[in-house]
Design an enzyme around this catalytic site. Sequence first.
Site, mmCIF file in Angstrom:
data_model
loop_
_atom_site.group_PDB
_atom_site.id
_atom_site.type_symbol
_atom_site.label_atom_id
_atom_site.label_comp_id
_atom_site.label_asym_id
_atom_site.label_seq_id
_atom_site.Cartn_x
_atom_site.Cartn_y
_atom_site.Cartn_z
ATOM 1 N N SER A 10 -3.616 -4.162 -6.554
ATOM 2 C CA SER A 10 -3.130 -5.519 -6.790
ATOM 3 C C SER A 10 -1.609 -5.633 -6.849
ATOM 4 O O SER A 10 -1.077 -6.724 -6.730
ATOM 5 C CB SER A 10 -3.740 -6.064 -8.075
ATOM 6 O OG SER A 10 -3.381 -5.254 -9.167
ATOM 7 N N HIS A 50 -9.793 -7.628 -5.614
ATOM 8 C CA HIS A 50 -8.897 -8.373 -4.716
ATOM 9 C C HIS A 50 -9.350 -8.346 -3.259
ATOM 10 O O HIS A 50 -8.634 -8.822 -2.377
ATOM 11 C CB HIS A 50 -7.461 -7.844 -4.837
ATOM 12 C CG HIS A 50 -6.775 -8.305 -6.083
ATOM 13 N ND1 HIS A 50 -6.171 -9.530 -6.200
ATOM 14 C CD2 HIS A 50 -6.631 -7.703 -7.293
ATOM 15 C CE1 HIS A 50 -5.668 -9.674 -7.414
ATOM 16 N NE2 HIS A 50 -5.933 -8.569 -8.093
ATOM 17 N N LYS A 99 -11.463 -14.248 -9.235
ATOM 18 C CA LYS A 99 -10.316 -14.312 -8.330
ATOM 19 C C LYS A 99 -10.653 -15.231 -7.160
ATOM 20 O O LYS A 99 -10.655 -16.434 -7.342
ATOM 21 C CB LYS A 99 -9.906 -12.900 -7.934
ATOM 22 C CG LYS A 99 -9.265 -12.238 -9.149
ATOM 23 C CD LYS A 99 -8.796 -10.844 -8.979
ATOM 24 C CE LYS A 99 -8.137 -10.400 -10.281
ATOM 25 N NZ LYS A 99 -8.394 -9.014 -10.612
HETATM 26 C C1 LIG Z 1 -8.521 -8.432 -11.916
HETATM 27 C C2 LIG Z 1 -9.201 -7.146 -11.855
HETATM 28 C C3 LIG Z 1 -10.261 -6.848 -12.719
HETATM 29 C C4 LIG Z 1 -10.664 -7.769 -13.827
HETATM 30 O O1 LIG Z 1 -11.448 -8.822 -13.367
HETATM 31 P P1 LIG Z 1 -11.778 -10.027 -14.362
HETATM 32 O O2 LIG Z 1 -12.955 -10.678 -13.748
HETATM 33 O O3 LIG Z 1 -10.579 -10.880 -14.437
HETATM 34 O O4 LIG Z 1 -12.119 -9.411 -15.687
HETATM 35 C C5 LIG Z 1 -10.897 -5.641 -12.557
HETATM 36 N N1 LIG Z 1 -10.529 -4.765 -11.613
HETATM 37 C C6 LIG Z 1 -9.510 -5.016 -10.767
HETATM 38 C C7 LIG Z 1 -9.155 -4.017 -9.725
HETATM 39 C C8 LIG Z 1 -8.816 -6.216 -10.860
HETATM 40 O O5 LIG Z 1 -7.801 -6.462 -10.035
#
Ligand SMILES: *Cc1c(COP(=O)(O)O)cnc(C)c1O
Length: 391
Positions: free
Chosen positions: A180, A208, A239
Amino acid sequence: MGKLDFVEELLQDLKAQNLYNTIRTIGSPMDAWIIVDGKRVLNMCANNYLGFANHPKLKEAAKKAIDEYGVGPTAVRSIAGTMDLHLELEEKLAKFKKAEAVVSFQSGFVSNQAVIPTITGPEDVIFSDELNHASIIDGCRLSKAKVVRYAHNDPADLEARLKEHAGARRKLIITDGVFSMDGDIAPMDEIVKVAEKYDALTMVDDAHGEGVLGEGGRGIVDHFGLHGRVDIEIGTLSKAFGVVGGYAAGNAKIIEYLRQRARPFLFSSAVTPPDVAACIAAVDILQESDELVKKLWSNADYFKSKMKELGFNTGQTQTPITPIIIGDAAKAVAFSKALFDNGIFAMSITYPTVPRGTERIRVMNSAIQSKEDLDFAIGVFEKVGKELGVI
Ligand SMILES: *Cc1c(COP(=O)(O)O)cnc(C)c1O
């Protein structure tokens, strides 16, 4: 000395190190333009890749679900909290992802806590990319397995580590799908080859990549054509899907076992009906059309090419996450502030989230940004970049 004095000291320490977070407040739906601390700005830092967070079809589905199911499940899923909505979401996600089965959880973060300690224990070894997300790191800790970090996106280093631990009871390789902070993609095809050679389980956290990579946003497994060869794919519904929740997709036996033993499934209440219904609507939209995913990529390609032309360093990105590397913490913070003053919301990211010397502004593109929005952003970046001597 009072027993709580240490908290004040810890807070002061954060401030002294410039690590104290000041959180901005949003006063509008998450859209292309949003109200931040009372000011209307172009949003360039949300994970709202496809614009689902304020999509009329998702909102309508959520409202309808409140009328039909109320607002909460009031139980953990294994006792009395699984509604037909939860099962419908899981079936639709499995079909969309072309996976054998799916189990949903309360968030992406929780999904890693649910899966990793349930399938590994103290006799096992987890091979984890050195830049993996915090939720993977915490999931690994909960498992009490031995954790071996391998060099970022380096299948040869991974193989060397696997050789060293060939005798472990179980071996599990875990990586983020899209990283990310840099927007680079894990070489899943090569990782799977190495895994198969050493009989290791594979798990990818595609937070992502959901709604972004693969045909119509089906994710990283689809992107590499690895259906059936990656044991577990973790997804988030917060996301690209624009709502909240998470899930594990993959091997049907593993998913069945997670429903029996994963602790967040057994001991924490299910996601609410309106959230689940909105997620179902998002999957339905993606199942029908790849239009939004295509728009996302064309926006990202346009933005990145213009930023490169201007002379910005956009790092190693292969996705709609575009880091604008500034290389200095104070300058990155000043850059973000100047962007905001000029109508753009894009946050600076500094150490310890990224290594020192690579401090940056992280730009997230979205399908809901118009050509005028992007041209406006490019103009402001050029102005601020010149003022601060970045380009
Ligand atoms: C954003 C993210 C998460 C967390 O996801 P949420 O649904 O916001 O708890 C987990 N793993 C990765 C790689 C992320 O980028």
